[in-house]
Design a protein around this motif. Structure first.
Motif, PDB file in Angstrom:
ATOM      1  N   GLY A   2      35.161  70.145  -6.652  1.00 25.29           N
ATOM      2  CA  GLY A   2      34.800  70.964  -7.794  1.00 25.29           C
ATOM      3  C   GLY A   2      33.713  70.340  -8.619  1.00 25.29           C
ATOM      4  O   GLY A   2      33.061  69.380  -8.234  1.00 25.29           O
ATOM      5  N   HIS A   3      33.531  70.903  -9.832  1.00 26.38           N
ATOM      6  CA  HIS A   3      32.527  70.404 -10.740  1.00 26.38           C
ATOM      7  C   HIS A   3      33.141  69.364 -11.663  1.00 26.38           C
ATOM      8  O   HIS A   3      34.350  69.336 -11.870  1.00 26.38           O
ATOM      9  CB  HIS A   3      31.937  71.546 -11.580  1.00 26.38           C
ATOM     10  CG  HIS A   3      31.244  72.583 -10.749  1.00 26.38           C
ATOM     11  ND1 HIS A   3      31.870  73.739 -10.343  1.00 26.38           N
ATOM     12  CD2 HIS A   3      30.001  72.621 -10.245  1.00 26.38           C
ATOM     13  CE1 HIS A   3      31.019  74.473  -9.623  1.00 26.38           C
ATOM     14  NE2 HIS A   3      29.888  73.793  -9.555  1.00 26.38           N
ATOM     15  N   ALA A  30      29.863  68.542  -8.163  1.00 26.36           N
ATOM     16  CA  ALA A  30      30.416  67.200  -8.010  1.00 26.36           C
ATOM     17  C   ALA A  30      29.629  66.381  -6.985  1.00 26.36           C
ATOM     18  O   ALA A  30      29.418  65.177  -7.175  1.00 26.36           O
ATOM     19  CB  ALA A  30      31.882  67.288  -7.607  1.00 26.36           C
ATOM     20  N   ALA A  31      29.196  67.024  -5.896  1.00 27.02           N
ATOM     21  CA  ALA A  31      28.440  66.302  -4.877  1.00 27.02           C
ATOM     22  C   ALA A  31      27.127  65.769  -5.446  1.00 27.02           C
ATOM     23  O   ALA A  31      26.690  64.661  -5.112  1.00 27.02           O
ATOM     24  CB  ALA A  31      28.168  67.207  -3.673  1.00 27.02           C
ATOM     25  N   GLU A  32      26.503  66.542  -6.309  1.00 32.22           N
ATOM     26  CA  GLU A  32      25.250  66.116  -6.934  1.00 32.22           C
ATOM     27  C   GLU A  32      25.494  64.947  -7.879  1.00 32.22           C
ATOM     28  O   GLU A  32      24.713  63.987  -7.927  1.00 32.22           O
ATOM     29  CB  GLU A  32      24.631  67.296  -7.692  1.00 32.22           C
ATOM     30  CG  GLU A  32      23.295  66.987  -8.341  1.00 32.22           C
ATOM     31  CD  GLU A  32      22.728  68.194  -9.075  1.00 32.22           C
ATOM     32  OE1 GLU A  32      22.243  68.022 -10.209  1.00 32.22           O
ATOM     33  OE2 GLU A  32      22.811  69.305  -8.507  1.00 32.22           O
ATOM     34  N   VAL A  33      26.581  65.014  -8.630  1.00 31.83           N
ATOM     35  CA  VAL A  33      26.919  63.924  -9.542  1.00 31.83           C
ATOM     36  C   VAL A  33      27.205  62.649  -8.749  1.00 31.83           C
ATOM     37  O   VAL A  33      26.730  61.564  -9.091  1.00 31.83           O
ATOM     38  CB  VAL A  33      28.137  64.293 -10.413  1.00 31.83           C
ATOM     39  CG1 VAL A  33      28.575  63.107 -11.260  1.00 31.83           C
ATOM     40  CG2 VAL A  33      27.807  65.488 -11.299  1.00 31.83           C
ATOM     41  N   GLU A  39      23.097  56.564  -6.179  1.00 30.91           N
ATOM     42  CA  GLU A  39      21.695  56.140  -6.250  1.00 30.91           C
ATOM     43  C   GLU A  39      21.481  55.221  -7.443  1.00 30.91           C
ATOM     44  O   GLU A  39      20.767  54.212  -7.353  1.00 30.91           O
ATOM     45  CB  GLU A  39      20.788  57.361  -6.344  1.00 30.91           C
ATOM     46  CG  GLU A  39      20.723  58.164  -5.045  1.00 30.91           C
ATOM     47  CD  GLU A  39      19.888  59.424  -5.174  1.00 30.91           C
ATOM     48  OE1 GLU A  39      19.399  59.703  -6.304  1.00 30.91           O
ATOM     49  OE2 GLU A  39      19.721  60.145  -4.177  1.00 30.91           O
ATOM     50  N   THR A  40      22.099  55.558  -8.555  1.00 34.06           N
ATOM     51  CA  THR A  40      21.971  54.730  -9.749  1.00 34.06           C
ATOM     52  C   THR A  40      22.610  53.362  -9.533  1.00 34.06           C
ATOM     53  O   THR A  40      22.020  52.327  -9.860  1.00 34.06           O
ATOM     54  CB  THR A  40      22.642  55.422 -10.953  1.00 34.06           C
ATOM     55  OG1 THR A  40      21.981  56.658 -11.206  1.00 34.06           O
ATOM     56  CG2 THR A  40      22.577  54.554 -12.190  1.00 34.06           C
ATOM     57  N   LYS A  57      28.047  51.211 -17.606  1.00 33.54           N
ATOM     58  CA  LYS A  57      26.597  51.130 -17.434  1.00 33.54           C
ATOM     59  C   LYS A  57      26.101  52.160 -16.423  1.00 33.54           C
ATOM     60  O   LYS A  57      25.081  52.830 -16.653  1.00 33.54           O
ATOM     61  CB  LYS A  57      26.198  49.724 -16.992  1.00 33.54           C
ATOM     62  CG  LYS A  57      26.363  48.654 -18.057  1.00 33.54           C
ATOM     63  CD  LYS A  57      25.958  47.291 -17.502  1.00 33.54           C
ATOM     64  CE  LYS A  57      26.138  46.191 -18.544  1.00 33.54           C
ATOM     65  NZ  LYS A  57      25.784  44.857 -17.988  1.00 33.54           N
ATOM     66  N   VAL A  58      26.807  52.279 -15.306  1.00 32.03           N
ATOM     67  CA  VAL A  58      26.379  53.223 -14.274  1.00 32.03           C
ATOM     68  C   VAL A  58      26.500  54.651 -14.787  1.00 32.03           C
ATOM     69  O   VAL A  58      25.598  55.480 -14.588  1.00 32.03           O
ATOM     70  CB  VAL A  58      27.205  53.040 -12.991  1.00 32.03           C
ATOM     71  CG1 VAL A  58      26.849  54.125 -11.974  1.00 32.03           C
ATOM     72  CG2 VAL A  58      26.960  51.662 -12.387  1.00 32.03           C
ATOM     73  N   ALA A  59      27.615  54.970 -15.450  1.00 29.30           N
ATOM     74  CA  ALA A  59      27.814  56.329 -15.957  1.00 29.30           C
ATOM     75  C   ALA A  59      26.735  56.706 -16.953  1.00 29.30           C
ATOM     76  O   ALA A  59      26.192  57.820 -16.914  1.00 29.30           O
ATOM     77  CB  ALA A  59      29.196  56.443 -16.603  1.00 29.30           C
ATOM     78  N   THR A  60      26.409  55.790 -17.851  1.00 30.04           N
ATOM     79  CA  THR A  60      25.381  56.070 -18.859  1.00 30.04           C
ATOM     80  C   THR A  60      24.039  56.346 -18.212  1.00 30.04           C
ATOM     81  O   THR A  60      23.346  57.315 -18.540  1.00 30.04           O
ATOM     82  CB  THR A  60      25.265  54.889 -19.835  1.00 30.04           C
ATOM     83  OG1 THR A  60      26.515  54.708 -20.502  1.00 30.04           O
ATOM     84  CG2 THR A  60      24.171  55.129 -20.856  1.00 30.04           C
ATOM     85  N   ARG A  61      23.656  55.513 -17.266  1.00 27.77           N
ATOM     86  CA  ARG A  61      22.339  55.657 -16.633  1.00 27.77           C
ATOM     87  C   ARG A  61      22.285  56.875 -15.714  1.00 27.77           C
ATOM     88  O   ARG A  61      21.235  57.513 -15.577  1.00 27.77           O
ATOM     89  CB  ARG A  61      22.024  54.385 -15.845  1.00 27.77           C
ATOM     90  CG  ARG A  61      20.638  54.350 -15.240  1.00 27.77           C
ATOM     91  CD  ARG A  61      20.243  52.931 -14.940  1.00 27.77           C
ATOM     92  NE  ARG A  61      19.175  52.855 -13.963  1.00 27.77           N
ATOM     93  CZ  ARG A  61      18.644  51.736 -13.512  1.00 27.77           C
ATOM     94  NH1 ARG A  61      19.090  50.575 -13.964  1.00 27.77           N
ATOM     95  NH2 ARG A  61      17.681  51.745 -12.615  1.00 27.77           N
ATOM     96  N   ALA A  62      23.409  57.223 -15.095  1.00 30.81           N
ATOM     97  CA  ALA A  62      23.434  58.366 -14.177  1.00 30.81           C
ATOM     98  C   ALA A  62      23.693  59.677 -14.895  1.00 30.81           C
ATOM     99  O   ALA A  62      23.615  60.745 -14.280  1.00 30.81           O
ATOM    100  CB  ALA A  62      24.507  58.149 -13.107  1.00 30.81           C
TER     101      ALA A  62
END
Length: 212
Positions: A2-3, A30-33, A39-40, A57-62
């Motif tokens: 899902g999203h 979700a796949a795009e996220v 990648e981030t 850190k990863v969540a913020t940058r992505a």
């Protein structure tokens, strides 16, 4: 799948009405996220190494929710490893040309290049070290890297044994330990060079003893 996004309150007067073609404010598949997060994480891993990877850190940058990362990965190390493996997977493909010496040599050359190149080399050494105290990373390393790659090598050696290129009593599992284990040893104890000349010597010495 899902999203993933933060739910909105349909009774909030400040929330704009949802049109028929609108997915929702900031909503991504979700796949795009997941792809963006990988990648981030990969970029951050190659920039600053494994210690610099945190969910926050990863969540913020992505541009993703930190809770989403907690849901998808059991630890930052597991996330970092998946990002790393996604980036280098094609490098470790095991060809079958029909010549076991050529195939072992080509694969070990690729492997040595991965271990010694930058930024990939220092990162894999960090993974091996960190896996000793991060069970989630150790599990990811074993399931998605060590075991699948080991099976590829064992399968290739088994086929070589079937056609008589190596002796029938040779154990492919032990051959894998002799070749790849020696490379890992030099990676973790770098008193001697880890290079393609070393890989060639490993294959040559080994085949002298096991060739059919």
């Amino acid at each position: 799948m899902g999203h993933v996004d933060e739910p909105h309150d349909p009774h909030d007067p400040h929330e704009p009405p949802k049109g028929p073609e609108r997915r929702g404010r900031g909503r991504r598949p979700a796949a795009e996220v997941r792809q963006a997060v990988l990648e981030t994480a990969g970029a951050m891993l190659f920039e600053a190494g494994l210690p610099g990877i945190t969910f926050e850190k990863v969540a913020t940058r992505a541009g993703a929710s930190k809770m989403t990362l907690y849901k998808w990965w059991p630890s930052p190390g597991a996330l970092a490893f998946e990002a790393y493996f996604t980036a280098v997977e094609d490098t470790l493909a095991f060809a079958d040309t029909g010549d076991i010496e050529r195939d072992l040599t080509a694969q070990l050359h690729s492997f040595v290049g991965l271990l010694t190149g930058r930024p990939t080399g220092p990162v894999i050494a960090q993974f091996v070290g960190a896996a000793q105290t991060d069970p989630a990373l150790a599990d990811a390393l074993a399931k998605h890297y060590v075991h699948p790659r080991r099976r590829l090598a064992v399968d290739r050696l088994t086929r070589a044994r079937h056609v008589g290129q190596i002796r029938a009593e040779v154990d492919p599992q032990v051959v894998v330990d002799q070749l790849w284990g020696a490379c890992y040893h030099r990676l973790m104890m770098p008193d001697e060079p880890l290079d393609t000349a070393f890989a060639d010597a490993l294959v040559d010495n080994l085949l002298r003893g096991i060739r059919g």
